[in-house]
Design an enzyme around this catalytic site. Structure first.
Site, PDB file in Angstrom:
ATOM      1  N   SER A  65     -48.829  -1.741  15.174  1.00 11.16           N
ATOM      2  CA  SER A  65     -48.839  -2.314  13.838  1.00 11.16           C
ATOM      3  C   SER A  65     -47.975  -3.779  13.750  1.00 11.16           C
ATOM      4  CB  SER A  65     -48.015  -1.136  12.631  1.00 11.16           C
ATOM      5  OG  SER A  65     -47.973  -2.008  11.669  1.00 11.16           O
ATOM      6  N   ASP A 282     -50.430  -7.440   8.456  1.00 11.67           N
ATOM      7  CA  ASP A 282     -49.912  -7.176   9.457  1.00 11.67           C
ATOM      8  C   ASP A 282     -50.972  -6.831  10.781  1.00 11.67           C
ATOM      9  OD1 ASP A 282     -50.751  -4.538   8.806  1.00 11.67           O
ATOM     10  OD2 ASP A 282     -48.818  -3.914   9.256  1.00 11.67           O
ATOM     11  N   ASP A 286     -52.788  -2.815   7.903  1.00  8.32           N
ATOM     12  CA  ASP A 286     -52.287  -1.977   6.396  1.00  8.32           C
ATOM     13  C   ASP A 286     -51.058  -2.555   5.671  1.00  8.32           C
ATOM     14  OD1 ASP A 286     -50.374  -1.318   8.203  1.00  8.32           O
ATOM     15  OD2 ASP A 286     -50.679   0.759   8.587  1.00  8.32           O
ATOM     16  N   ALA A 379     -41.800  -1.793  -0.242  1.00 11.59           N
ATOM     17  CA  ALA A 379     -41.694  -3.310  -0.549  1.00 11.59           C
ATOM     18  C   ALA A 379     -42.114  -4.223   0.583  1.00 11.59           C
ATOM     19  CB  ALA A 379     -40.245  -3.535  -0.620  1.00 11.59           C
ATOM     20  N   ARG A 503     -30.292   2.617   7.112  1.00 13.62           N
ATOM     21  CA  ARG A 503     -30.857   3.638   7.711  1.00 13.62           C
ATOM     22  C   ARG A 503     -31.384   3.595   9.319  1.00 13.62           C
ATOM     23  NH1 ARG A 503     -36.179   2.145   7.376  1.00 13.62           N
ATOM     24  NH2 ARG A 503     -37.080   3.967   8.025  1.00 13.62           N
ATOM     25  N   THR A 507     -39.678   3.167  13.592  1.00  9.84           N
ATOM     26  CA  THR A 507     -40.389   2.594  14.476  1.00  9.84           C
ATOM     27  C   THR A 507     -39.957   1.598  15.549  1.00  9.84           C
ATOM     28  OG1 THR A 507     -40.656   0.685  13.142  1.00  9.84           O
ATOM     29  CG2 THR A 507     -42.232   2.236  12.539  1.00  9.84           C
TER      30      THR A 507
HETATM   31  C1  G16 Z   1     -44.711   2.231   9.360  1.00  7.36           C
HETATM   32  C2  G16 Z   1     -44.862   3.194   8.390  1.00  7.36           C
HETATM   33  C3  G16 Z   1     -44.469   2.491   6.793  1.00  7.36           C
HETATM   34  C4  G16 Z   1     -43.056   2.164   6.904  1.00  7.36           C
HETATM   35  C5  G16 Z   1     -42.658   1.624   8.300  1.00  7.36           C
HETATM   36  C6  G16 Z   1     -41.155   1.573   8.191  1.00  7.36           C
HETATM   37  O1  G16 Z   1     -45.281   1.018   9.219  1.00  7.36           O
HETATM   38  O2  G16 Z   1     -46.389   3.359   8.547  1.00  7.36           O
HETATM   39  O3  G16 Z   1     -44.851   3.347   5.988  1.00  7.36           O
HETATM   40  O4  G16 Z   1     -42.531   1.370   5.905  1.00  7.36           O
HETATM   41  O5  G16 Z   1     -43.244   2.114   9.444  1.00  7.36           O
HETATM   42  O6  G16 Z   1     -40.630   1.236   9.510  1.00  7.36           O
HETATM   43  P1  G16 Z   1     -39.171   1.300   9.868  1.00  7.36           P
HETATM   44  O7  G16 Z   1     -38.892   2.944   9.746  1.00  7.36           O
HETATM   45  O8  G16 Z   1     -39.061   0.790  11.142  1.00  7.36           O
HETATM   46  O9  G16 Z   1     -38.273   0.685   8.945  1.00  7.36           O
HETATM   47  P2  G16 Z   1     -46.090   0.454  10.264  1.00  7.36           P
HETATM   48  O10 G16 Z   1     -46.858  -0.691   9.380  1.00  7.36           O
HETATM   49  O11 G16 Z   1     -45.259  -0.159  11.339  1.00  7.36           O
HETATM   50  O12 G16 Z   1     -47.005   1.478  10.614  1.00  7.36           O
END
Ligand code: G16
Length: 540
Positions: A65, A282, A286, A379, A503, A507
Site C-alpha cells: 500500500s 495511495d 484503496d 481519516a 498507538r 503496518t
Molecule cells: C492499513 C489498513 C487501514 C489502516 C492503516 C493503519 O492501511 O488497511 O485500515 O488505517 O493500515 O496503518 P497503521 O496501523 O500503520 O497506522 P493500508 O492502506 O496501509 O493497507
C-alpha cells in the site's frame, strides 16, 4: 494431502528465522525480502480457509500500500470480499511462525483436524498484486504452496486491492440472487461506469479533476477505466498524474494519499494551480484524499472525515426525499483519528449516530454492518458506504409517490452499485464524490465550508519496542506502558479543546501520535510533547 510434497515445497521458500511474524492491521507487512516464506505459508492458510468454507474462492493480495517500494505485504480476503475473519488471523500467525518445515506441516494438519476440514475436498484461491517488483517472487511462492496442496489457483496479476476484493465476491456470488458483478477486471470498470452514469441522472460534472496516483497500481487501472468512460456524457474530465509504474523507487515518493494526509500539503510535483480540484490515491488505490489550493488561504485538504460527512449528508437527504424517513438506520463509523469537528458535525448537524472503532478497516466494516446504511471512513481516506440487503431491496421495490421520490430511489440504487461494497476503494469513492458534488452543485470551497476542522498533527515516533504500547477505549487511551497515559493526560490538560493519543502502528515499526487543539501551534506543540513521552516509554 501429501506431507512430503508440502515439506519439499516449503524448503524452497523458507522463512527468515529469528523473527516473530504477526498478521496485523493489513496482514503481514515488512521488507519484501523477508516475505517469501511468509507468503508460501499464507498460501497454506488460504487453502485451508477455502476448504473450510465449502470450496469458496479466497483472495490473496500482495501489496504494501502506502509503504515504501522496498516493503511488501500479503493479506487474505474472505469470500464476500471482506477481510479475513479475526480468529483466523491467529492461525495465520501461528502457521507462519512454525519453526521448522515439519512443524509447519504438523500445525497445518492439526488445524485441519481441529476445524474439521476435509483436506480431500476442493479449494480455490485467487491472487493479485500491486506494481512492486518483489511481487512476482511472492506470487511464485504462493503458487507453489497452492500446487502442493492441490488447490485451484487463478493469478489475476496486477490489480488494485479493491479490484481483488471485487473479484473474490463476484466469483463466490456468481449465479446467485446476490451476484455482485462480472468476474473480470473489465466487469469491474463496466459496473462502476454504468452506476456512475445512473447516479448522475443527467447532471454534468463541471471543472476538471487531477488525480495523483502515487506512481502505484491506481495509475494504469484508472487509465483503463477512463478509456471506457464517455467524458462528453458525464462531464468528468480527468487528468492523471504520478502514474509512472516503471520506476519502482518512486512509488509513494513525495506523492499519494498518505503523503498528502500526513504532510498536510499537496505533492510538490506537479504542483496544483490555485482553484483546481485534485485528489490523491495511495499505492494500492484503496485510500482517497481530495484537496485544492484556495486562492486566498492556500492548501485545503478534504480527507476521509470530509468524504464521510459529504456522503452521509447526501445519502441521508436522499433517504428523506425517497420517503424512507425512519425506515432505514443510517450511521457513521470513525476511528480515534477522526477530527473532533467532524464528529460534532455528524452528531449535531446531520443528527446521525457515530460509532468509534479501533484503526483498521476490518473494525469499521464490521461496525458498519449493524446499520442499514453504514458510512465508514478512516481519516486517512480509507473507507466506503455499506448498504444492507434490506436497504437495496427497499430502493428497488418501494413504489415512488412522486417524481422526486423516484429520482431519490434511483440515485440510491445507483450509489449502492457505484460504491464498492467489499472494501474502501479510491476509484469508486472518487466517482461517488464527483456525483455528490455534481448533485449539490458544490465547488471545493462549498464542501470545505461545511464545518471547520480543529488543527491537528500526526507524528511518527520510532521506539525500541512498539509492542509495549497497548490501547483501550477504541485506541483512545494507552493501558500500557503503565503511567504513560497519565503523562499524556497531564499535557493535554494544558491546552484548549485538546485531545491526543498514541498507538503502535500495525503496518510500520513505529508508534503514531495524534494531537488536536484549538490552534495550529498548540496542536503541533502538544503532538511533539506527547511524542517525547512515547519515546521515553518506548524501550530504547
Ligand atoms: C492499513 C489498513 C487501514 C489502516 C492503516 C493503519 O492501511 O488497511 O485500515 O488505517 O493500515 O496503518 P497503521 O496501523 O500503520 O497506522 P493500508 O492502506 O496501509 O493497507
Amino acid at each position: 494431502m501429501d506431507k512430503e510434497t508440502i515439506i519439499a515445497a516449503s524448503k524452497k521458500h523458507d522463512i527468515v528465522p529469528g523473527r516473530v511474524y504477526k498478521y496485523g492491521t493489513a496482514g503481514f507487512r515488512m521488507k519484501a525480502d523477508l516475505l517469501e516464506g511468509v507468503t508460501f505459508r499464507v498460501g497454506l492458510l488460504a487453502a485451508l480457509r477455502s476448504r473450510k468454507l465449502n470450496g469458496q474462492a479466497i483472495g490473496v493480495m500482495i501489496t504494501a500500500s502506502h509503504n515504501p517500494a522496498v516493503d511488501n505485504g500479503v493479506k487474505i480476503v474472505d469470500p464476500q470480499g471482506d477481510m479475513l475473519e479475526q480468529e483466523w488471523e491467529t492461525y495465520a500467525t501461528n502457521l507462519v511462525n512454525a519453526p521448522t518445515h515439519e512443524d509447519l506441516v504438523d500445525y497445518f494438519h492439526k488445524l485441519a483436524d481441529a476445524l474439521k476440514i476435509d483436506l480431500a475436498s476442493p479449494g480455490k484461491v485467487i491472487a493479485g498484486r500491486d506494481t512492486r517488483p518483489s511481487g512476482s517472487t511472492l506470487i511464485a511462492a504462493l503458487a507453489h504452496s497452492l500446487a502442493a496442496t492441490s488447490t485451484t489457483y487463478v493469478d489475476y496479476k496486477i490489480l488494485t486491492t479493491p479490484q481483488l476484493h471485487y473479484l473474490t465476491r463476484c466469483i463466490n456470488t456468481a449465479g446467485t440472487p446476490g451476484a455482485y458483478g462480472e468476474v473480470s477486471e473489465s466487469g469491474y470498470y463496466d459496473k462502476l461506469l454504468q452506476a456512475f452514469s445512473r447516479a448522475l441522472r443527467g447532471r454534468k460534472i463541471s471543472g476538471g479533476l487531477t488525480v495523483d496516483c502515487a506512481n502505484g497500481v491506481g495509475g494504469p487501472k484508472l487509465n483503463e477505466l477512463l478509456k471506457r468512460h464517455d467524458s462528453v456524457k458525464t462531464g468528468l474530465k480527468v487528468k492523471v498524474v504520478n502514474d509512472d509504474v516503471l520506476r519502482p523507487e518512486i512509488l509513494n515518493l513525495d506523492c499519494g494519499a498518505d503523503f498528502v494526509k500526513t504532510r498536510q500539503r499537496a505533492p510538490p510535483n506537479p504542483k496544483p494551480a490555485p482553484g483546481d480540484r485534485w485528489c490523491s490515491l495511495d499505492g494500492d488505490a484503496d485510500r482517497l484524499i481530495y484537496y485544492w489550493i484556495d486562492p486566498e488561504t492556500g492548501f485545503f485538504m478534504l480527507d476521509g472525515d470530509r468524504i464521510a460527512t459529504l456522503a452521509a449528508s447526501f445519502i441521508a437527504d436522499l433517504a428523506r426525499s425517497a420517503g424512507l424517513n425512519g425506515q432505514l438506520r443510517i450511521g457513521v463509523i470513525q476511528t480515534a483519528y477522526a477530527n473532533g469537528a467532524s464528529t460534532k458535525y455528524i452528531e449535531q448537524h446531520l443528527q446521525l449516530p457515530v460509532v468509534c472503532t479501533p484503526t483498521g478497516v476490518k473494525h469499521l466494516h464490521h461496525a458498519a454492518c449493524s446499520f442499514d446504511i453504514g458510512v465508514y471512513f478512516e481519516a486517512n481516506g480509507h473507507g466506503t458506504v455499506l448498504f444492507s440487503a434490506t436497504a437495496i431491496q427497499t430502493f428497488r421495490t418501494k413504489e415512488p409517490q412522486s417524481p422526486a421520490q423516484k429520482d431519490a430511489l434511483d440515485i440510491l440504487s445507483a450509489l449502492a452499485d457505484l460504491i464498492n461494497q467489499t472494501v474502501g476503494d479510491a476509484i469508486s469513492d472518487m466517482l461517488m464524490v464527483e456525483v455528490i458534488l455534481a448533485h449539490k452543485g458544490w465547488t471545493m470551497k462549498d464542501w470545505a465550508l461545511t464545518y471547520q476542522d480543529l488543527p491537528n498533527r500526526l507524528v511518527r515516533v520510532e521506539v525500541g519496542n512498539k509492542d509495549l504500547f497497548q490501547t483501550t477505549d477504541a485506541e483512545r487511551k494507552l493501558s500500557h506502558p503503565v503511567g504513560c497515559q497519565d503523562e499524556i493526560d497531564k499535557e493535554v490538560k494544558k491546552y484548549t479543546n485538546a485531545r491526543s493519543f498514541a498507538r503502535a502502528s500495525g503496518t510500520e515499526n513505529a508508534c503514531r501520535v495524534y494531537a488536536e487543539a484549538a490552534t495550529r501551534s498548540e496542536a503541533d506543540e502538544l503532538a511533539n510533547k506527547v511524542a517525547v513521552i512515547v519515546r521515553q516509554h518506548g524501550g530504547y
